[in-house]
Design an enzyme around this catalytic site. Structure first.
Site, PDB file in Angstrom:
ATOM      1  N   GLY A   1      -4.648  -4.254  -3.748  1.00  0.00           N
ATOM      2  CA  GLY A   1      -5.642  -3.205  -3.991  1.00  0.00           C
ATOM      3  C   GLY A   1      -4.869  -1.970  -4.400  1.00  0.00           C
ATOM      4  O   GLY A   1      -4.177  -1.376  -3.579  1.00  0.00           O
ATOM      5  N   HIS A   2      -4.920  -1.605  -5.659  1.00  0.00           N
ATOM      6  CA  HIS A   2      -4.134  -0.484  -6.192  1.00  0.00           C
ATOM      7  C   HIS A   2      -5.078   0.636  -6.616  1.00  0.00           C
ATOM      8  O   HIS A   2      -5.967   0.427  -7.440  1.00  0.00           O
ATOM      9  CB  HIS A   2      -3.271  -0.959  -7.372  1.00  0.00           C
ATOM     10  CG  HIS A   2      -2.256  -1.996  -6.970  1.00  0.00           C
ATOM     11  ND1 HIS A   2      -1.406  -2.600  -7.863  1.00  0.00           N
ATOM     12  CD2 HIS A   2      -1.956  -2.520  -5.759  1.00  0.00           C
ATOM     13  CE1 HIS A   2      -0.629  -3.447  -7.207  1.00  0.00           C
ATOM     14  NE2 HIS A   2      -0.949  -3.425  -5.926  1.00  0.00           N
TER      15      HIS A   2
ATOM     16  N   GLN B   1       1.831  -6.115  -3.253  1.00  0.00           N
ATOM     17  CA  GLN B   1       2.290  -6.247  -1.865  1.00  0.00           C
ATOM     18  C   GLN B   1       3.573  -5.418  -1.680  1.00  0.00           C
ATOM     19  O   GLN B   1       3.739  -4.423  -2.348  1.00  0.00           O
ATOM     20  CB  GLN B   1       2.508  -7.730  -1.487  1.00  0.00           C
ATOM     21  CG  GLN B   1       1.223  -8.535  -1.340  1.00  0.00           C
ATOM     22  CD  GLN B   1       0.617  -8.979  -2.661  1.00  0.00           C
ATOM     23  OE1 GLN B   1       1.281  -9.611  -3.455  1.00  0.00           O
ATOM     24  NE2 GLN B   1      -0.643  -8.668  -2.895  1.00  0.00           N
TER      25      GLN B   1
ATOM     26  N   ASP C   1       0.814  -1.225   0.000  1.00  0.00           N
ATOM     27  CA  ASP C   1       0.000   0.000   0.000  1.00  0.00           C
ATOM     28  C   ASP C   1       0.843   1.269   0.000  1.00  0.00           C
ATOM     29  O   ASP C   1       0.444   2.295   0.553  1.00  0.00           O
ATOM     30  CB  ASP C   1      -0.969   0.013   1.196  1.00  0.00           C
ATOM     31  CG  ASP C   1      -1.853  -1.215   1.207  1.00  0.00           C
ATOM     32  OD1 ASP C   1      -2.237  -1.670   0.114  1.00  0.00           O
ATOM     33  OD2 ASP C   1      -2.149  -1.727   2.302  1.00  0.00           O
TER      34      ASP C   1
ATOM     35  N   LYS D   1       1.778   2.119  -5.159  1.00  0.00           N
ATOM     36  CA  LYS D   1       2.311   1.572  -6.410  1.00  0.00           C
ATOM     37  C   LYS D   1       1.384   1.843  -7.588  1.00  0.00           C
ATOM     38  O   LYS D   1       1.813   2.233  -8.671  1.00  0.00           O
ATOM     39  CB  LYS D   1       2.512   0.040  -6.277  1.00  0.00           C
ATOM     40  CG  LYS D   1       3.458  -0.348  -5.174  1.00  0.00           C
ATOM     41  CD  LYS D   1       3.514  -1.856  -4.987  1.00  0.00           C
ATOM     42  CE  LYS D   1       2.272  -2.464  -4.373  1.00  0.00           C
ATOM     43  NZ  LYS D   1       2.010  -2.095  -2.970  1.00  0.00           N
TER      44      LYS D   1
END
Ligand code: GDP
Ligand code: IMO
Ligand code: MG
Length: 430
Positions: A41-42, A224, A14, A17
């Protein structure tokens, strides 16, 4: 000048990225995911619109880009279609832009059930996984019993594999007091999924090679973070894939020489979701301020992220593990109100001062941070795009982090929006 840039997280995930991949893909023609799954989750923010991606690479909002899901990614067809449909509803023609490797292991209902059953059984020793079936899917891959994307092209064989896998996993599930999964339901779903997936399957190593030979710019998108790497992270409180730079090659099908530049995405402070050691974690009002100003809630599970000070020991190790060329420091603006800032420069472990993280979670959990104190800038940095316009104390903070990690900071992100960045040096050059 770099023709290919690998973006990865240097902390516990988080770091921002997704935002940076979206920014850089303006200059690229191919974006490749190479590990993880929909545990990621991006978040991409363009104007008023926020898009959270889990499996589809963060280049998908750019017309000029082909997005690739490489063999190292574990794929839940259900999650993938949900994401594709969400994007299509917003007018993004995903299928035209997305290609997927036939070698991706599938995440199937028994993986999710196993992940959740194990976490429940572990009680206070639970890892705090995302519950997406990631670990069990990677276990099946290494145990050579995975059912893969390619298997959907031959449904008779697919059915046989599902029967074997269900017989194997249902024994465990029933042992955990869970309901057995229904093999027939998986097979029925597969008929629909196969039709949608088949046109997306492509020879990914060949595709990357084509782009490379044509001199096109390629991005690799990590998920990650380095400290969640299954080998180098805070084991066993890690994810089940290699998240370090080396995985970009094995997880997509190219050689190390393909990667010219490794961009480490690093938050100006630290966060972690789930259980496991976190030496600089804050339990006071400063931690709350970081959480609130940084909106630190998981993009996948909505869980509150744990917040703490910048950990130079961890980031320095990440720079070694990944061969980082340059860092993008994100979320500087979140620290705008702090009076004093601490930076962890070493750990104390059992009475000794150490400058590198120990192996494994037990020793890691016994580490206490050695802090260096700096005055906060207490001025606005949100949205600033010019280094000279940053408060002097913020510039000093950036310079000190650069010194402590020994890696140049090439970008500073000052807000979630696409164009809120200070650019010191573009990774692609130019
Ligand atoms: P990823 O998993 O590394 O892609 O990061 P996430 O998207 O899970 O979390 C990063 C969060 O911070 C997202 O909500 C982003 O919109 C937001 N973000 C990214 N960069 C910045 C920044 O420089 N400042 C602020 N305030 N928010 C940012
Ligand atoms: P992005 O790509 C932060 C964490 C989980 C848990 C551990 C194992 O958005 O940075 P898993 O479901 O992978 O078996 O969970 O890893 N985790 C993440 N934390 N960001 C992520 O992804 C994460 N993906 C997994 O919280 O502690
Ligand atoms: Mg995330």
């Amino acid at each position: 000048m770099a023709n290919s840039v690998l973006v990865l997280g240097t902390q516990w995930g988080d770091e921002g990225k997704g935002k940076i991949v979206d920014v850089l893909t303006e200059q690229a023609s191919l974006v490749v995911r190479f590990q993880g799954g929909h545990n990621a989750g991006h978040t991409l923010v363009i104007g008023e619109e926020k898009t959270v991606l889990h499996l589809v690479p963060s280049g998908v909002l750019r017309e000029n880009v082909t997005c690739v899901i490489g063999n190292g990614v574990v794929v839940s067809p259900e999650a993938l279609f949900k994401e594709i449909d969400m994007l299509k509803e917003r007018g993004v023609p995903v299928e035209d832009r997305l290609r997927i490797s036939g070698a991706c292991p599938l995440i199937l209902p028994y993986h999710i059930a196993l992940d959740q059953a194990r976490e429940k059984a572990a009680g206070r020793h639970a890892i705090g996984t995302t519950g997406r079936g990631i670990g069990p899917a990677y276990e099946d891959k290494v145990a050579r019993r995975a059912v893969r994307v390619q298997d959907l092209l031959s449904l008779e064989r697919f059915d046989e594999k599902i029967d074997v896998a269900c017989a194997y996993h249902n024994a465990t599930l029933v042992g955990h007091g869970m309901e057995a999964v229904d093999a027939e339901a998986i097979k029925r779903e597969a008929r629909i999924q196969a039709e949608r997936l088949a046109p997306l399957i492509a020879d990914i190593p060949g595709l990357i090679d084509e782009h490379r030979k044509a001199g096109n710019r390629i991005m690799f998108e990590g998920a990650q973070g380095t400290l969640l790497d299954v080998d180098h992270g805070t084991y066993p409180f890690v994810t089940s894939s290699n998240t370090v730079a080396g995985a970009a090659c094995s997880g997509s099908g190219c050689g190390p020489g393909t990667i010219d530049y490794v961009l480490g995405i690093t938050k100006a402070y630290t966060t972690r979701v789930g259980a496991g050691p976190f030496p600089t974690e804050l339990f006071d009002s400063v931690g709350e301020v970081l959480g609130e100003r940084g909106n630190e809630f998981g993009a996948t599970t909505g869980r509150q992220r744990r917040c703490g000070w910048y950990d130079a020991v961890a980031v320095k190790r990440a720079s070694i593990l990944n061969g980082i060329t340059g860092i993008c420091l994100t979320k500087l603006d979140v620290m705008d109100t702090l009076e004093t800032i601490q930076v962890c420069v070493a750990y104390e472990l059992d009475g000794k001062t150490i400058d590198h993280p120990p192996i494994g979670a037990d020793e890691f959990a016994r580490c206490t941070p050695v802090y260096e104190s700096m005055p906060g800038w207490q001025a606005n940095t949100a949205g600033i795009t010019d280094m000279q316009a940053l408060p002097e104390l913020a510039q000093k903070y950036i310079a000190r982090l650069e010194e402590l990690t020994g890696v140049p900071i090439h970008l500073v992100s000052t807000g979630p929006e696409r164009n809120e960045n200070v650019v010191i040096q573009w990774p692609f050059g130019g």
